[in-house]
Design a protein around this motif. Structure first.
Motif, mmCIF file in Angstrom:
data_model
loop_
_atom_site.group_PDB
_atom_site.id
_atom_site.type_symbol
_atom_site.label_atom_id
_atom_site.label_comp_id
_atom_site.label_asym_id
_atom_site.label_seq_id
_atom_site.Cartn_x
_atom_site.Cartn_y
_atom_site.Cartn_z
ATOM 1 N N TYR A 1 4.592 6.418 -0.199
ATOM 2 C CA TYR A 1 5.010 5.867 1.087
ATOM 3 C C TYR A 1 6.067 6.775 1.706
ATOM 4 C CZ TYR A 1 2.618 1.510 -0.083
ATOM 5 O OH TYR A 1 1.676 0.572 -0.402
ATOM 6 N N PHE A 2 6.002 6.909 3.032
ATOM 7 C CA PHE A 2 7.008 7.655 3.780
ATOM 8 C C PHE A 2 7.394 6.786 4.970
ATOM 9 C CE2 PHE A 2 8.233 10.444 7.275
ATOM 10 C CZ PHE A 2 9.154 11.286 6.673
ATOM 11 N N HIS A 3 8.620 6.292 4.968
ATOM 12 C CA HIS A 3 8.984 5.291 5.978
ATOM 13 C C HIS A 3 9.462 5.898 7.291
ATOM 14 C CE1 HIS A 3 8.270 2.103 3.191
ATOM 15 N NE2 HIS A 3 9.188 2.525 2.348
ATOM 16 N N LEU B 1 5.116 7.484 -10.626
ATOM 17 C CA LEU B 1 3.906 6.772 -11.021
ATOM 18 C C LEU B 1 4.268 5.432 -11.639
ATOM 19 C CD1 LEU B 1 1.890 9.728 -12.610
ATOM 20 C CD2 LEU B 1 1.722 8.807 -10.299
ATOM 21 N N GLY B 2 3.421 4.439 -11.420
ATOM 22 C CA GLY B 2 3.657 3.120 -11.990
ATOM 23 C C GLY B 2 4.548 2.235 -11.149
ATOM 24 N N VAL B 3 5.093 2.763 -10.049
ATOM 25 C CA VAL B 3 5.951 1.986 -9.156
ATOM 26 C C VAL B 3 5.083 1.364 -8.069
ATOM 27 C CG1 VAL B 3 7.899 2.104 -7.550
ATOM 28 C CG2 VAL B 3 7.898 3.500 -9.624
ATOM 29 N N ALA B 4 5.388 0.105 -7.704
ATOM 30 C CA ALA B 4 4.559 -0.600 -6.724
ATOM 31 C C ALA B 4 4.529 0.125 -5.382
ATOM 32 C CB ALA B 4 5.072 -2.018 -6.540
ATOM 33 N N MET B 5 5.689 0.632 -4.929
ATOM 34 C CA MET B 5 5.767 1.361 -3.662
ATOM 35 C C MET B 5 6.556 2.648 -3.880
ATOM 36 S SD MET B 5 6.335 -1.470 -0.650
ATOM 37 C CE MET B 5 6.356 -0.191 0.598
ATOM 38 N N PRO B 6 5.905 3.697 -4.381
ATOM 39 C CA PRO B 6 6.606 4.971 -4.597
ATOM 40 C C PRO B 6 6.947 5.643 -3.267
ATOM 41 C CG PRO B 6 4.275 5.219 -5.056
ATOM 42 C CD PRO B 6 4.487 3.759 -4.787
ATOM 43 N N VAL B 7 8.224 5.642 -2.908
ATOM 44 C CA VAL B 7 8.675 6.182 -1.629
ATOM 45 C C VAL B 7 9.081 7.642 -1.806
ATOM 46 C CG1 VAL B 7 10.343 5.967 0.248
ATOM 47 C CG2 VAL B 7 9.443 3.909 -0.869
ATOM 48 N N VAL B 8 8.583 8.496 -0.921
ATOM 49 C CA VAL B 8 8.934 9.914 -0.924
ATOM 50 C C VAL B 8 9.701 10.208 0.356
ATOM 51 C CG1 VAL B 8 8.008 12.255 -0.810
ATOM 52 C CG2 VAL B 8 6.979 10.589 -2.358
#
Length: 309
Positions: free
Chosen positions: A105-107, A278-285
């Motif tokens: 995800y990129f907010h 990895l393994g995170v519900a919403m991996p934010v970059v």
């Protein structure tokens, strides 16, 4: 040659001719790889029976593509509309799937612009819209528009605002080199630039298009609202006077350079290591500061590499 060998040869030739004739009757197309940097360049392959045509027979039909990165240059089937779980996609708030298949995800920030892809001959920016409900530390954001720079040309596509969503209304707006572009509603209605460097084709009567830059990129685009159900599930707190119409997109690129950058573009670098956990519900970059641009049609981000000409 004895009689049995002669008969066998005749049988083989008859079967070959029969198969060729059946392919013509069935309308099976062939596709050719046009990616210059690919080992498949110039290779011609037959379309699968599941999707025998290069152009869709209907809005829900799959079409035939060739995978220029495949060792065997194999063909595959794909819908014209974006596959939000497919590589090169950007949907939801916004959720990306990189070239490596990793979801992140990129907010960004609402009412600002960010570079999705920046290469020597191509720049793709996105305008983010969104809101920040009380008590939130960041904005909820969605991609509302795309801006493309290629050669000396500029193209934009955007989702027009709407208080309430209506499938019977077209929510797409286009421009080319600063002039508004009108593409008549209707399935497969199309427009092509005078230089033949850009083609925009409607993949349904309204709200869906395919943008094609020959031998550079292909972009599937769909306009959707944030539904009340989505708002309730994610606590978006969408107001009654705006459904936040936004774009679902999926990109297919041909011949990106190893220096390509951008929120999505960096995942196409040969040695890219995705920082998404990895393994995170919403991996934010992150990367807002590196990829922020001053406008939808600017290439002035910190890591932009676009250099026309």
């Amino acid at each position: 040659m004895d009689m049995s060998s002669s008969n066998s040869l005749i049988l083989v030739l008859v079967l070959f001719a029969f198969c060729c004739e059946m392919q013509m009757i069935a309308g099976i197309d062939y596709v050719t790889c046009t990616s210059l940097g690919s080992p498949c360049f110039g290779k011609k392959r037959e379309c699968p029976y599941e999707c025998p045509l290069k152009s869709p027979s209907g809005p829900k039909a799959k079409v035939c593509y060739i995978d220029c990165s495949s060792p065997t240059c194999q063909t595959y089937c794909k819908h014209y509309k974006p596959d939000c779980n497919g590589r090169g996609s950007a949907c939801l708030d916004p959720r990306f799937v990189g070239a490596d298949g990793i979801v992140f995800y990129f907010h960004g920030r609402r009412n600002e612009h960010f570079t999705l892809v920046s290469d020597a001959n191509l720049q793709i920016n996105a305008r983010f819209i969104g809101l920040r409900p009380a008590g939130r530390s960041r904005d909820y954001t969605w991609i509302q528009a795309l801006g493309l720079l290629f050669d000396s040309h500029k193209f934009t596509v955007e989702a027009t605002p709407a208080a309430n969503w209506n499938d019977g209304i077209d929510h797409l707006k286009f421009s080319y080199n600063g002039e508004e572009l009108v593409i008549p509603e209707g399935y497969l209605s199309a427009w092509q630039s005078p230089e033949n460097q850009l083609r925009v084709e409607r993949t349904s009567s309204k709200n869906s298009v395919l943008v094609n830059l020959p031998e550079v990129a292909e972009i599937s685009i769909n306009v959707v609202p944030v539904t009340k159900e989505d708002s309730k599930i994610h606590n978006y707190q969408i107001p009654d006077d705006d459904c936040f119409a936004h774009l679902e997109v999926q990109f297919k690129f041909y011949g990106l350079s190893s220096k390509v950058d951008g929120v999505l573009g960096r995942t196409y670098q040969p040695d890219f290591q995705n920082p998404a956990k990895l393994g995170v519900a919403m991996p934010v970059v992150g990367g807002e500061d590196r990829y922020r641009t001053s406008s939808l049609l600017s290439a002035d981000c910190g890591d932009c590499v676009f250099a026309p000409g």
